[in-house]
Design a protein around this motif. Structure first.
Motif, PDB file in Angstrom:
ATOM      1  N   ARG A 193      14.316  20.452  28.287  1.00 23.68           N
ATOM      2  CA  ARG A 193      13.339  19.379  28.108  1.00 23.68           C
ATOM      3  C   ARG A 193      14.017  18.014  28.081  1.00 23.68           C
ATOM      4  O   ARG A 193      13.553  17.064  28.728  1.00 23.68           O
ATOM      5  N   GLU A 197      13.463  14.862  30.509  1.00 27.69           N
ATOM      6  CA  GLU A 197      13.080  13.519  30.082  1.00 27.69           C
ATOM      7  C   GLU A 197      14.015  12.469  30.661  1.00 27.69           C
ATOM      8  O   GLU A 197      13.577  11.406  31.126  1.00 27.69           O
ATOM      9  N   LEU A 239       9.929  19.780  32.297  1.00 24.40           N
ATOM     10  CA  LEU A 239       9.141  19.179  31.222  1.00 24.40           C
ATOM     11  C   LEU A 239       7.922  20.028  30.856  1.00 24.40           C
ATOM     12  O   LEU A 239       7.340  20.694  31.706  1.00 24.40           O
ATOM     13  N   PRO A 240       7.520  19.979  29.587  1.00 25.56           N
ATOM     14  CA  PRO A 240       6.311  20.694  29.161  1.00 25.56           C
ATOM     15  C   PRO A 240       5.052  19.962  29.597  1.00 25.56           C
ATOM     16  O   PRO A 240       5.100  18.774  29.948  1.00 25.56           O
ATOM     17  N   ALA A 241       3.938  20.649  29.556  1.00 24.78           N
ATOM     18  CA  ALA A 241       2.663  20.045  29.952  1.00 24.78           C
ATOM     19  C   ALA A 241       2.160  19.046  28.925  1.00 24.78           C
ATOM     20  O   ALA A 241       1.438  18.102  29.269  1.00 24.78           O
ATOM     21  N   SER A 242       2.531  19.238  27.650  1.00 25.44           N
ATOM     22  CA  SER A 242       2.022  18.342  26.608  1.00 25.44           C
ATOM     23  C   SER A 242       2.916  18.426  25.380  1.00 25.44           C
ATOM     24  O   SER A 242       3.799  19.282  25.286  1.00 25.44           O
ATOM     25  N   TYR A 243       2.661  17.507  24.449  1.00 21.14           N
ATOM     26  CA  TYR A 243       3.368  17.465  23.176  1.00 21.14           C
ATOM     27  C   TYR A 243       2.344  17.269  22.061  1.00 21.14           C
ATOM     28  O   TYR A 243       1.190  16.933  22.297  1.00 21.14           O
ATOM     29  N   ARG A 275       6.082  11.432  24.782  1.00 21.31           N
ATOM     30  CA  ARG A 275       7.209  11.711  25.660  1.00 21.31           C
ATOM     31  C   ARG A 275       6.728  12.062  27.078  1.00 21.31           C
ATOM     32  O   ARG A 275       5.567  12.371  27.288  1.00 21.31           O
ATOM     33  N   THR A 313       5.920  14.059  30.349  1.00 21.91           N
ATOM     34  CA  THR A 313       5.385  15.395  30.553  1.00 21.91           C
ATOM     35  C   THR A 313       5.518  15.827  32.018  1.00 21.91           C
ATOM     36  O   THR A 313       5.833  15.025  32.899  1.00 21.91           O
ATOM     37  N   LYS A 314       5.238  17.084  32.248  1.00 20.84           N
ATOM     38  CA  LYS A 314       5.207  17.619  33.607  1.00 20.84           C
ATOM     39  C   LYS A 314       4.209  16.839  34.458  1.00 20.84           C
ATOM     40  O   LYS A 314       4.506  16.473  35.604  1.00 20.84           O
ATOM     41  N   SER A 346      -5.369  19.506  32.283  1.00 17.34           N
ATOM     42  CA  SER A 346      -5.018  18.746  31.074  1.00 17.34           C
ATOM     43  C   SER A 346      -5.673  17.381  31.026  1.00 17.34           C
ATOM     44  O   SER A 346      -5.708  16.748  29.962  1.00 17.34           O
TER      45      SER A 346
END
Length: 510
Positions: free
Chosen positions: A134, A138, A195-199, A206, A208-209, A241
């Protein structure tokens, strides 16, 4: 607590590390260095947090980036008494003003910090591989983002992809714009896979994908790679999303930040840090995490009135009535003007501007609907939305037109129009020719993104500045285009940079 607080608490330690010798060539055993820093997961996290700080400087999104993006469009002009801003809007900047210099320094600062992470992250014996992936994602996204703005601002720039311990020994020549764009594609593409889809919680804000995919698509679109761009926009749309906010104005207020339409935004807050305005130098604990956009753009007497909408964009909004036979609601969300009931900062427009009822003022990204009397403390907490889902939909529509899929193009255009309660013209638009659809897209984008810094990049990538007929239209929209000189769609390379790096050559038009 979210990333804006994390940035403040970690940036000082990271940026305080020295890359050269101190005056006495002594070593402070308590000072972090590149040799002692990269020891654990938290060190890497702190270093990535420091990259986000580069987006808060005056040369990035504290103020100057918005001025550079907005003032050159035909939807906005600059009545500023400060020649740095008024000359930006009228293409009259000299080679060595702080506009170019600060943009160059601040965005390359973001590149350097990203390179610092990417050149060192493998030294860390991570306990959490998912965190490492991750953080790398970023850093790649943020490097791609900084280069995206550098190449669109300056076109001919050096491409630096690793961290140098002593930058004074390194004076790169300019790369071709194509090489820079290829690197931007690569950074965003690799980031999108990491990267992740969300936080949630402290990590909200941050990259995201979806942000990486959207900016990758936009980068392809800038270079007319419509099939590649379309595929990336479709990936974002299929994530599930994102969606349009029901209320258009919610995209520009502090109360509705990080909403479902926002794909990436710069996190600002009046509640983080101190009240010292962070213009230059190394960040300190008393620095405010706020933006000066509001005071810069707000109409006098509430702000400095350094920017104002053009009459053309107001007239463009009024070309089509809603289903209820009213003006497009995006107009009132974007611009202060003389209509019944218009208020700003708790006062009636008609009272404040009784002697100037034709006044036009910037409303978007301002605090005029809140409980403050003006913007003169310089500290706005409204997040800067760099990528909205509406932009993805309209860019995807543009790609579909270029790929001769007018029906899908019309569908996405009407989807955005529906929020503004505009008549359903999807079937009509689907029957347009490619050229007429381009005209429709230009109109729809002008309204949806008025005063958001998209318009000049749009007209530049469409080639309007090189088309005499189009250029004449732009001059009729905004007289500042009368002083446009071919080549000045890009800023000059700062003379101060050329003075220290003899490998740099000045852009055409200067």
């Amino acid at each position: 607590m979210n990333i804006k607080k994390i940035v403040l608490t970690t940036i000082v330690a990271v940026t305080g590390m020295s890359c050269g010798k101190d005056y006495l060539e002594l070593t402070n055993p308590n000072q972090q260095t590149t040799a002692t820093f990269w020891k654990n997961d938290n060190d890497a996290l702190m270093a990535v947090n420091a990259v986000y700080q580069s987006l808060y400087y005056d040369g990035t999104f504290l103020r100057f980036a918005q001025c550079a993006l907005d003032l050159r469009g035909d939807d906005m002009m600059s009545p500023s008494p400060w020649d740095v801003l008024s000359n930006t809007g009228s293409f009259k900047l000299f080679n060595n003003t702080i506009m170019q210099q600060w943009l160059w320094i601040a965005f390359y600062g973001g590149v350097t910090r990203s390179n610092f992470v990417l050149s060192n992250i493998d030294k860390v014996p991570f306990k959490d591989q998912e965190l490492k992936d991750r953080l790398r994602g970023e850093a790649l996204f943020l490097r791609g983002l900084n280069y995206y703005y550098l190449v669109t601002f300056f076109n001919n720039i050096p491409l630096v992809t690793k961290f140098y311990e002593n930058s004074s020994e390194y004076f790169p020549a300019q790369a071709s714009p194509e090489d820079v764009w290829n690197h931007v594609y690569s950074d965003f593409d690799e980031a999108s896979k990491l990267l992740p889809a969300s936080y949630s919680g402290a990590d909200l804000g941050r990259a995201t994908k979806g942000a990486a995919l959207a900016f990758l698509g936009k980068s392809y679109l800038f270079n007319k790679k419509y099939d590649l761009a379309s595929a990336k926009f479709k990936e974002v749309m299929d994530m599930g999303s994102y969606d349009l906010m029901a209320n258009y104005g919610d995209n520009f207020t502090e109360a509705n930040e990080n909403n479902r339409e926002s794909i990436f935004e710069i996190q600002f807050s009046r509640d983080v840090g101190g009240i010292t305005l962070g213009w230059v130098s190394s960040p300190a604990a008393d620095w405010s995490k706020t933006t000066a956009r509001a005071i810069t753009f707000a109409p006098a007497p509430f702000g400095w009135n350094d920017a104002a909408p053009t009459q053309w964009i107001v007239d463009e909004f009024k070309k089509e009535k809603t289903k209820s036979n009213e003006d497009d609601p995006r107009l009132k969300a974007t611009i202060y003007y003389n209509y019944p009931g218009c208020t700003l900062y708790g006062q009636s427009f008609q009272t404040v501007y009784a002697a100037e009822l034709g006044k036009l003022g910037v409303k978007k990204y301002g605090n005029g609907g809140g409980n403050v009397p003006d913007e003169k403390d310089w500290r706005s907490g409204i997040n800067e939305r760099l990528m909205r889902f509406a932009d993805v939909l309209l860019m995807y529509a543009e790609c579909q037109n270029e790929l001769d899929n007018r029906a899908e193009c019309a569908k996405q255009i009407q989807r955005v129009r529906n929020r503004a309660n505009l008549p359903d013209r999807e079937a009509e638009f689907a029957g347009l020719s490619k050229e007429n659809m381009r005209e429709r897209i230009a109109h729809e984008r002008a309204l949806e993104f008025a005063l958001e810094g998209h318009r000049f990049d749009d007209i530049r990538r469409w080639g309007w500045l090189q088309n005499p007929t189009r250029l004449a239209e732009l001059k009729s929209h905004d007289p500042e285009f009368n002083s446009y000189v071919p080549g000045r769609e890009f800023f000059s390379i700062p003379q101060a940079e050329i003075d220290v790096n003899k490998n740099l050559k000045q852009n055409a038009g200067y």
